[in-house]
Design a protein around this motif. Sequence first.
Motif, PDB file in Angstrom:
ATOM      1  N   UNK A 170       0.825  -1.201   0.000  1.00 53.28           N
ATOM      2  CA  UNK A 170       0.000   0.000   0.000  1.00 53.28           C
ATOM      3  C   UNK A 170       0.864   1.259   0.000  1.00 53.28           C
ATOM      4  N   UNK A 171       1.883   1.263   0.837  1.00 58.67           N
ATOM      5  CA  UNK A 171       2.736   2.442   0.971  1.00 58.67           C
ATOM      6  C   UNK A 171       3.720   2.562  -0.180  1.00 58.67           C
ATOM      7  N   UNK A 172       4.215   1.428  -0.645  1.00 53.67           N
ATOM      8  CA  UNK A 172       5.215   1.440  -1.706  1.00 53.67           C
ATOM      9  C   UNK A 172       6.617   1.263  -1.181  1.00 53.67           C
ATOM     10  N   UNK A 173       6.755   0.440  -0.130  1.00 54.06           N
ATOM     11  CA  UNK A 173       8.054   0.118   0.452  1.00 54.06           C
ATOM     12  C   UNK A 173       8.385  -1.326   0.079  1.00 54.06           C
ATOM     13  N   UNK A 174       9.547  -1.606  -0.478  1.00 48.89           N
ATOM     14  CA  UNK A 174       9.872  -2.982  -0.889  1.00 48.89           C
ATOM     15  C   UNK A 174       9.832  -3.946   0.292  1.00 48.89           C
ATOM     16  N   UNK A 210      14.054   8.644   2.626  1.00 51.22           N
ATOM     17  CA  UNK A 210      14.386   9.678   1.643  1.00 51.22           C
ATOM     18  C   UNK A 210      14.918   9.048   0.356  1.00 51.22           C
ATOM     19  N   UNK A 211      15.619   7.922   0.475  1.00 57.39           N
ATOM     20  CA  UNK A 211      16.062   7.208  -0.714  1.00 57.39           C
ATOM     21  C   UNK A 211      14.893   6.704  -1.536  1.00 57.39           C
ATOM     22  N   UNK A 212      13.826   6.232  -0.846  1.00 57.10           N
ATOM     23  CA  UNK A 212      12.633   5.792  -1.569  1.00 57.10           C
ATOM     24  C   UNK A 212      11.930   6.964  -2.241  1.00 57.10           C
ATOM     25  N   UNK A 213      11.909   8.122  -1.576  1.00 55.34           N
ATOM     26  CA  UNK A 213      11.313   9.313  -2.182  1.00 55.34           C
ATOM     27  C   UNK A 213      12.034   9.647  -3.487  1.00 55.34           C
ATOM     28  N   UNK A 214      13.348   9.634  -3.457  1.00 55.71           N
ATOM     29  CA  UNK A 214      14.119   9.913  -4.674  1.00 55.71           C
ATOM     30  C   UNK A 214      13.829   8.885  -5.755  1.00 55.71           C
ATOM     31  N   UNK A 215      13.741   7.616  -5.374  1.00 53.81           N
ATOM     32  CA  UNK A 215      13.493   6.554  -6.354  1.00 53.81           C
ATOM     33  C   UNK A 215      12.127   6.724  -7.010  1.00 53.81           C
ATOM     34  N   UNK A 216      11.112   7.127  -6.234  1.00 56.89           N
ATOM     35  CA  UNK A 216       9.773   7.285  -6.799  1.00 56.89           C
ATOM     36  C   UNK A 216       9.649   8.572  -7.598  1.00 56.89           C
ATOM     37  N   UNK A 218      12.073   9.480  -9.547  1.00 61.82           N
ATOM     38  CA  UNK A 218      12.675   9.072 -10.820  1.00 61.82           C
ATOM     39  C   UNK A 218      11.785   8.105 -11.578  1.00 61.82           C
ATOM     40  N   UNK A 219      11.059   7.253 -10.844  1.00 59.16           N
ATOM     41  CA  UNK A 219      10.191   6.254 -11.486  1.00 59.16           C
ATOM     42  C   UNK A 219       8.873   6.217 -10.720  1.00 59.16           C
ATOM     43  N   UNK A 220       7.867   7.008 -11.121  1.00 59.95           N
ATOM     44  CA  UNK A 220       6.603   7.109 -10.389  1.00 59.95           C
ATOM     45  C   UNK A 220       5.911   5.759 -10.212  1.00 59.95           C
ATOM     46  N   UNK A 221       5.242   5.596  -9.074  1.00 57.59           N
ATOM     47  CA  UNK A 221       4.532   4.359  -8.746  1.00 57.59           C
ATOM     48  C   UNK A 221       3.135   4.686  -8.246  1.00 57.59           C
ATOM     49  N   UNK A 222       2.225   3.723  -8.387  1.00 59.93           N
ATOM     50  CA  UNK A 222       0.834   3.898  -7.958  1.00 59.93           C
ATOM     51  C   UNK A 222       0.674   3.336  -6.550  1.00 59.93           C
ATOM     52  N   UNK A 223       1.186   4.055  -5.570  1.00 58.41           N
ATOM     53  CA  UNK A 223       1.069   3.682  -4.167  1.00 58.41           C
ATOM     54  C   UNK A 223       1.043   4.972  -3.359  1.00 58.41           C
ATOM     55  N   UNK A 224       0.888   4.866  -2.041  1.00 59.66           N
ATOM     56  CA  UNK A 224       0.740   6.065  -1.213  1.00 59.66           C
ATOM     57  C   UNK A 224       1.982   6.944  -1.280  1.00 59.66           C
ATOM     58  N   UNK A 225       3.148   6.338  -1.140  1.00 62.18           N
ATOM     59  CA  UNK A 225       4.378   7.122  -1.177  1.00 62.18           C
ATOM     60  C   UNK A 225       4.571   7.766  -2.551  1.00 62.18           C
ATOM     61  N   UNK A 229       4.696  11.884  -3.551  1.00 55.83           N
ATOM     62  CA  UNK A 229       5.755  12.478  -4.381  1.00 55.83           C
ATOM     63  C   UNK A 229       5.148  13.171  -5.591  1.00 55.83           C
ATOM     64  N   UNK A 230       4.140  12.554  -6.216  1.00 60.05           N
ATOM     65  CA  UNK A 230       3.497  13.174  -7.367  1.00 60.05           C
ATOM     66  C   UNK A 230       2.729  14.430  -6.971  1.00 60.05           C
ATOM     67  N   UNK A 231       2.093  14.417  -5.782  1.00 60.83           N
ATOM     68  CA  UNK A 231       1.395  15.613  -5.313  1.00 60.83           C
ATOM     69  C   UNK A 231       2.377  16.757  -5.097  1.00 60.83           C
ATOM     70  N   UNK A 232       3.544  16.432  -4.562  1.00 58.78           N
ATOM     71  CA  UNK A 232       4.584  17.448  -4.373  1.00 58.78           C
ATOM     72  C   UNK A 232       5.008  18.026  -5.723  1.00 58.78           C
TER      73      UNK A 232
END
Length: 417
Positions: A170-174, A210-216, A218-225, A229-232
């Motif tokens: 849900x969050x987008x954490x591996x 913060x590393x996950x924020x940077x990764x998303x 660079x490569x957007x994902x359909x999850x909460x995190x 990032x997309x809202x920002x």
Amino acid sequence: MNERDTATATSAGATADAPLALPLDRPGPLDLPAGFGRLRELLPVAPLAFPDGPPGWLVTRYEDVRAALADPRLSSRRPHLNSHIRASLITSEEMAALRPSDLLTSDPPEHTRLRRLVAGQSTARRMKELTPRIQAIVDDHLDALATGPRPADLIQAVALPVPSLVISELLGVPFIDRDLYYRLTRELLSLDRTREQLLAGKAEMKSYLLGLVDAKRAAPTDDVLGGLVQAQAAGTPLTDDEIAALAQLILIAGHETTANVTGLATLLLLRPPRLWDTLLQRPDLVDGVIEETLRYATVLQFGLLRVASEPLTIAGQTIRPGERVVLHLPAANRDPDRFPHPDRLYPRRPDADRHLSFGHGPHHCLGEQLARIELRIVLTTMLRRFPDLRLATDPETVPTHGQRVVHGVAELLVDFT
């Protein structure tokens, strides 16, 4: 209060001149620490000793706690989440640098802004889509339980990995990183960490997120995190540090609390008189069991800390600005004036869902719907798959998290045929 009442309250550990330390020791894994019943009856707003700074107040009655949770004069801003349990190990400046305010530690309008962002990502669509996925996750873990060695630890086999995998998706954490965030969660919620360990754990968690924020980014994902990032990127006022702080709260609360409620519910059902067998005949009582477990075995075991921003009165006691107030959810959830025979687990209790385990007011937990879905699927599927599930240990000696902010079962050995 007359002389007799004063003497009785004193025996409970507190007087106006002698604040008590927060009761912590549980007689058994499912018991509250001694003294809360007498305090609730005779000194519902008791002077409370704090490990650092001046004394504050401990509130134990249901109606008082519920009203206080919604009172805007009690602020959630505080320098340390656990300052009524242990002396603050880090400064407010260090705390602000490592983790800015989040939903737990902010007030409106800041809290309103952050809550709206998270609520916008936790949509009904995502909840609906998650339900069959949760069922598949539960089935996979129960398959492994059925074929694995026995007795098995239900916490490690089911209770912990199921909500961890759900919140990861849900969050987008591996989920592959689960050992990392399990360890960091233990360190951040434990009360026996040194200053150096706490600082290191907070810094490592922030760096990871913060590393996950940077990764998303660079490569957007359909999850909460990914949605945050997309809202920002779309112009919503939101810093990377705020995204990381929100992600930390969702990640920890999303797996730690549900895992512990699952373990406690299973222990409550399997201990004598084995309500498990009752549920086999009456599976419609599962929702009642979930609500009663949330009430009876409240996992936020030390209560919620607030700070008075304005003068107010609780149960006749004046609270001055700057004074700290602990709202004790476990004591409130066992208030006999709200829940008759509160020390009895009663699946048919008609108003069990009025408990305060998800809070009340502006800080009411956003994850309650997901938690209830997960708990219902886990319990109903275990009942169907393992009708003869039984404890493989003495229920009175089951180890619990005594030195953790979140109460729960550390190990629950079970067996079946």
